[in-house]
Design a protein around this motif. Structure first.
Motif, PDB file in Angstrom:
ATOM      1  N   MET A 211       0.830  -1.203   0.000  1.00  0.00           N
ATOM      2  CA  MET A 211       0.000   0.000   0.000  1.00  0.00           C
ATOM      3  C   MET A 211       0.862   1.249   0.000  1.00  0.00           C
ATOM      4  N   ALA A 212       1.779   1.295   0.989  1.00  0.00           N
ATOM      5  CA  ALA A 212       2.640   2.470   1.097  1.00  0.00           C
ATOM      6  C   ALA A 212       3.496   2.593  -0.162  1.00  0.00           C
ATOM      7  N   GLY A 213       3.928   1.458  -0.692  1.00  0.00           N
ATOM      8  CA  GLY A 213       4.762   1.463  -1.884  1.00  0.00           C
ATOM      9  C   GLY A 213       4.023   2.052  -3.072  1.00  0.00           C
ATOM     10  N   SER A 214       2.761   1.667  -3.245  1.00  0.00           N
ATOM     11  CA  SER A 214       2.005   2.158  -4.391  1.00  0.00           C
ATOM     12  C   SER A 214       1.810   3.662  -4.274  1.00  0.00           C
ATOM     13  N   GLY A 215       1.628   4.139  -3.029  1.00  0.00           N
ATOM     14  CA  GLY A 215       1.486   5.577  -2.823  1.00  0.00           C
ATOM     15  C   GLY A 215       2.746   6.307  -3.257  1.00  0.00           C
ATOM     16  N   LYS A 216       3.902   5.735  -2.904  1.00  0.00           N
ATOM     17  CA  LYS A 216       5.158   6.417  -3.203  1.00  0.00           C
ATOM     18  C   LYS A 216       5.459   6.423  -4.695  1.00  0.00           C
ATOM     19  N   SER A 217       5.105   5.333  -5.366  1.00  0.00           N
ATOM     20  CA  SER A 217       5.484   5.232  -6.776  1.00  0.00           C
ATOM     21  C   SER A 217       4.817   6.311  -7.618  1.00  0.00           C
ATOM     22  N   VAL A 218       3.609   6.769  -7.208  1.00  0.00           N
ATOM     23  CA  VAL A 218       2.984   7.839  -7.959  1.00  0.00           C
ATOM     24  C   VAL A 218       3.212   9.183  -7.277  1.00  0.00           C
ATOM     25  N   GLY A 219       3.773   9.131  -6.059  1.00  0.00           N
ATOM     26  CA  GLY A 219       3.908  10.345  -5.254  1.00  0.00           C
ATOM     27  C   GLY A 219       4.684  11.450  -5.945  1.00  0.00           C
ATOM     28  N   ALA A 220       5.703  11.077  -6.698  1.00  0.00           N
ATOM     29  CA  ALA A 220       6.576  12.079  -7.288  1.00  0.00           C
ATOM     30  C   ALA A 220       5.832  12.989  -8.259  1.00  0.00           C
ATOM     31  N   THR A 221       4.837  12.450  -8.950  1.00  0.00           N
ATOM     32  CA  THR A 221       4.168  13.246  -9.971  1.00  0.00           C
ATOM     33  C   THR A 221       2.902  13.909  -9.438  1.00  0.00           C
ATOM     34  N   THR A 222       2.596  13.735  -8.145  1.00  0.00           N
ATOM     35  CA  THR A 222       1.295  14.217  -7.692  1.00  0.00           C
ATOM     36  C   THR A 222       1.351  15.531  -6.926  1.00  0.00           C
ATOM     37  N   TRP A 223       2.542  16.155  -6.827  1.00  0.00           N
ATOM     38  CA  TRP A 223       2.533  17.390  -6.020  1.00  0.00           C
ATOM     39  C   TRP A 223       1.600  18.470  -6.544  1.00  0.00           C
ATOM     40  N   PRO A 224       1.401  18.606  -7.888  1.00  0.00           N
ATOM     41  CA  PRO A 224       0.416  19.620  -8.299  1.00  0.00           C
ATOM     42  C   PRO A 224      -0.987  19.274  -7.807  1.00  0.00           C
ATOM     43  N   VAL A 225      -1.300  17.973  -7.818  1.00  0.00           N
ATOM     44  CA  VAL A 225      -2.620  17.542  -7.338  1.00  0.00           C
ATOM     45  C   VAL A 225      -2.753  17.854  -5.849  1.00  0.00           C
ATOM     46  N   THR A 226      -1.678  17.565  -5.095  1.00  0.00           N
ATOM     47  CA  THR A 226      -1.713  17.838  -3.661  1.00  0.00           C
ATOM     48  C   THR A 226      -1.883  19.327  -3.395  1.00  0.00           C
ATOM     49  N   LEU A 227      -1.139  20.138  -4.135  1.00  0.00           N
ATOM     50  CA  LEU A 227      -1.237  21.589  -3.972  1.00  0.00           C
ATOM     51  C   LEU A 227      -2.662  22.062  -4.269  1.00  0.00           C
ATOM     52  N   ALA A 228      -3.214  21.577  -5.398  1.00  0.00           N
ATOM     53  CA  ALA A 228      -4.577  21.949  -5.768  1.00  0.00           C
ATOM     54  C   ALA A 228      -5.548  21.545  -4.664  1.00  0.00           C
ATOM     55  N   THR A 229      -5.351  20.343  -4.098  1.00  0.00           N
ATOM     56  CA  THR A 229      -6.238  19.864  -3.041  1.00  0.00           C
ATOM     57  C   THR A 229      -6.210  20.802  -1.844  1.00  0.00           C
ATOM     58  N   VAL A 230      -4.990  21.195  -1.447  1.00  0.00           N
ATOM     59  CA  VAL A 230      -4.867  22.074  -0.277  1.00  0.00           C
ATOM     60  C   VAL A 230      -5.579  23.403  -0.527  1.00  0.00           C
ATOM     61  N   ILE A 231      -5.369  23.973  -1.733  1.00  0.00           N
ATOM     62  CA  ILE A 231      -6.001  25.261  -2.043  1.00  0.00           C
ATOM     63  C   ILE A 231      -7.527  25.136  -2.044  1.00  0.00           C
ATOM     64  N   VAL A 232      -8.025  24.067  -2.668  1.00  0.00           N
ATOM     65  CA  VAL A 232      -9.476  23.894  -2.740  1.00  0.00           C
ATOM     66  C   VAL A 232     -10.064  23.678  -1.337  1.00  0.00           C
ATOM     67  N   LEU A 233      -9.358  22.922  -0.497  1.00  0.00           N
ATOM     68  CA  LEU A 233      -9.872  22.683   0.852  1.00  0.00           C
ATOM     69  C   LEU A 233      -9.921  23.985   1.653  1.00  0.00           C
ATOM     70  N   ILE A 234      -8.916  24.859   1.441  1.00  0.00           N
ATOM     71  CA  ILE A 234      -8.947  26.155   2.123  1.00  0.00           C
ATOM     72  C   ILE A 234     -10.140  26.971   1.614  1.00  0.00           C
ATOM     73  N   PHE A 235     -10.351  26.926   0.289  1.00  0.00           N
ATOM     74  CA  PHE A 235     -11.498  27.624  -0.300  1.00  0.00           C
ATOM     75  C   PHE A 235     -12.816  27.094   0.275  1.00  0.00           C
ATOM     76  N   LEU A 236     -12.876  25.789   0.546  1.00  0.00           N
ATOM     77  CA  LEU A 236     -14.094  25.190   1.096  1.00  0.00           C
ATOM     78  C   LEU A 236     -14.310  25.590   2.551  1.00  0.00           C
ATOM     79  N   LEU A 237     -13.240  25.531   3.328  1.00  0.00           N
ATOM     80  CA  LEU A 237     -13.384  25.678   4.777  1.00  0.00           C
ATOM     81  C   LEU A 237     -13.438  27.131   5.246  1.00  0.00           C
ATOM     82  N   LEU A 238     -12.543  27.963   4.690  1.00  0.00           N
ATOM     83  CA  LEU A 238     -12.378  29.301   5.242  1.00  0.00           C
ATOM     84  C   LEU A 238     -13.676  30.118   5.263  1.00  0.00           C
ATOM     85  N   PRO A 239     -14.370  30.232   4.112  1.00  0.00           N
ATOM     86  CA  PRO A 239     -15.601  31.024   4.152  1.00  0.00           C
ATOM     87  C   PRO A 239     -16.664  30.395   5.057  1.00  0.00           C
TER      88      PRO A 239
END
Lengths: 284, 287
Positions: A1-29
């Motif tokens: 499980m952890a291995g599969s997460g890591k193997s795609v982890g390198a290419t997912t930072w834009p997705v992670t960044l987008a997720t964080v921004i969207v979650l802030i947009f959801l929660l803050l207001p």
């Protein structure tokens, strides 16, 4: 499980960044009203220059706000009970019975969830005006029971489909009548789903604003209608205080419902292994 | 549905047709009186108030103003749906990839707004965007502007707030499909030499389409008939079908026209459900 997460982890930072921004947009207001409600001045401030609870005091001292809150709680409680009382037998008819016109009945029960709420609200407003139900408890309760029905029905149907019918069959073969098999076997197993569904129905009713907006009268209005009017008329920080109370209350209720469900899932269930094995076999 | 039929078949001691009818009677009575009658009453109004005929429909569909409002409603709904998809997909994807505490944290962030009243969330946007609101105060203090900006009662405001309100529906729809995709599939793809994006494009995205369709249909339908947010945050220039119907009902008291406009909106919704309804996955919505 952890291995599969890591193997795609390198290419997912834009997705992670987008997720964080969207979650802030959801929660803050959503949560901004909480600090604002603790300000002391007439107009809204963030962060407040001086922290105080004057707007909460003002809410609890205002007869009109309190009446609206009482009405909303009464409507939410009664409509939840009414919807549950009609939803349980309906669920049984669907999953344990042979129903003529099942598709039509199902569409009808789910329709209030899909049809535009403004159309439902205006239709009810015109009909209820004729029947003198505007601004009355029975009017609100009937309307909200119909709006919360789809949630209860879906929750209960999902829960009952996970139960093994052979449990009831076993009860029946031991001499239980159909009703007593339901009462002593099915109903206790459904209890967590019923409790969870009722909690969500209660919140749905409490938060419902469109239909309440049209069914309220000037003498008798729900909390949401009162808030709607106050926001439209003059944005007073009392609305922020009420919003905070509603957010905290709803979340506590949801958390409690989830807890009930978790506990029920963890508790040992009678004959839990056999049905589970059988479902897996069926799925395979 | 299939499970229910299978259950009934597997259970010879289930309720017969007559008992089933009795069990479903209470819910049908409640719906018939307080749901079906009001809706047919609306239809009745549209053809009979004030005179018998189709005059209300001629007015509703023949007027440039009302047509413009209908088109605006559809257009705003399209934009809001597209925005929720673009913003929601990455969240659903991350939610399906992480596990344990991280997943719970994201779920909580999505569910808190979902279980917070739409009215409260629309009000929050007023707190942020009004003349002396948080955004204007901030911009004034930092010297970026010297006059408060008019941020409320604009089309853009309605779009942002509606996107905010409807985003959780999209995220949960997509997530419910994404989490059922076996993790081995993306592993297999990367073992076969596919890069992260290629795996996504050829494996994850096509498999997630049922969730996307369901979310798009759900958000679009809710957006079409959305009342509270446009009523609070919109102005006269951002009138939508819902706010127009509300106005005709309680202000102008033109119930015939309100009925005709409602039937048009209802017809549009039913048409969409009829055409694409199979994509809707209502089970477990929001819970």
């Amino acid at each position: 499980m952890a291995g599969s997460g890591k193997s795609v982890g390198a290419t997912t930072w834009p997705v992670t960044l987008a997720t964080v921004i969207v979650l802030i947009f959801l929660l803050l207001p959503t949560l901004i009203v909480i600090p604002v409600s603790f300000g002391s001045e007439k107009y809204l401030q963030f962060p407040p220059r001086e922290w105080s609870i004057v707007w909460y005091k003002a809410f609890f001292a205002d007869a009109e706000w309190l009446a609206a809150a009482r009405l909303s709680i009464a409507v939410a409680s009664l409509s939840t009970v009414l919807a549950t009382l009609v939803a349980i037998p309906a669920t049984l008819a669907f999953s344990r019975g042979r129903l003529v016109g099942q598709g039509v009945a199902r569409s009808l029960i789910l329709a209030p969830m899909i049809l535009p709420h403004i159309v439902v609200a205006v239709g009810m407003y015109i009909a209820f005006s004729r029947w003198n139900l505007i601004g009355t408890l029975p009017g609100f309760v009937a309307a909200h029971a119909i709006l919360t029905l789809p949630f209860l029905f879906l929750t209960l149907t999902a829960a009952i489909s996970k139960l093994d019918p052979s449990l009831e069959l076993a009860a029946a073969s031991l001499g239980a009548s159909r009703f007593s098999a339901f009462r002593h076997v099915t109903l206790p197993l459904l209890m967590p789903a019923i409790a969870g569904g009722m909690a969500f129905a209660f919140i749905t009713s409490l938060d419902e604003a469109t239909v309440s907006n049209f069914l309220s009268s000037s003498a008798s209005k729900t909390l949401m209608k009162k808030m709607f009017e106050d926001i439209d008329f003059d944005v007073s920080p009392i609305v922020a205080a009420v919003s905070t109370l509603i957010i905290v209350g709803s979340l506590l209720l949801v958390a409690a419902a989830q807890l009930v469900r978790r506990l029920a899932v963890r508790a040992p269930r009678p004959a839990a292994t056999l049905p589970a094995a059988r479902t897996q076999a069926k799925a395979a | 549905m299939a499970a229910a039929t299978a259950n009934a078949a597997a259970n010879p001691r289930g309720f017969g047709p007559r008992a089933s009818l009795v069990l479903i009677l209470p819910v049908m009575l409640l719906l018939a009186v307080f749901f079906v009658l009001p809706l047919t009453g609306l239809l009745d109004q549209s053809f009979r108030s004030p005179d018998l005929g189709i005059a209300n429909y001629v007015r509703a569909l023949g007027s440039d103003l009302y047509m413009k409002i209908l088109l605006r409603t559809v257009w705003l709904s399209v934009i809001v749906t597209a925005l929720t998809l673009v913003l929601g997909y990455p969240v659903a994807l991350t939610m399906s990839r992480v596990s344990g505490r991280m997943q719970l944290a994201i779920a909580v962030c999505v569910l808190i707004p979902l279980w917070t009243s739409v009215l409260v969330r629309s009000y929050a946007w007023i707190v942020l965007l009004q003349r002396r609101g948080i955004v204007n105060e901030f911009l004034l203090q930092t010297g970026l502007i010297d006059q408060p900006l008019r941020l409320l009662y604009r089309e853009g405001t309605v779009i942002v707030a509606m996107t905010h309100v409807l985003l959780p529906f999209m995220i949960l729809s997509i997530y419910s499909v994404l989490r059922s995709i076996p993790k081995d599939l993306s592993m297999a793809a990367s073992n076969l030499g596919a890069g992260g994006f290629s795996t996504f494009r050829h494996v994850i995205w096509p498999l997630s389409l049922p969730g996307v369709y369901s979310g798009v249909l759900m958000v679009f339908i809710i957006a079409l008939g959305f009342y509270i947010t446009p009523a609070l945050l919109g102005g006269p220039e951002t009138l939508m079908m819902s706010t127009l119907i509300g106005q005709q009902t309680t202000e102008t008291l033109d119930w015939g026209l309100a009925g005709a406009l409602s039937v048009v909106l209802l017809g549009l919704t039913l048409l969409l459900v009829g055409l694409f309804g199979r994509a809707l996955r209502l089970e477990g919505k929001g819970i």
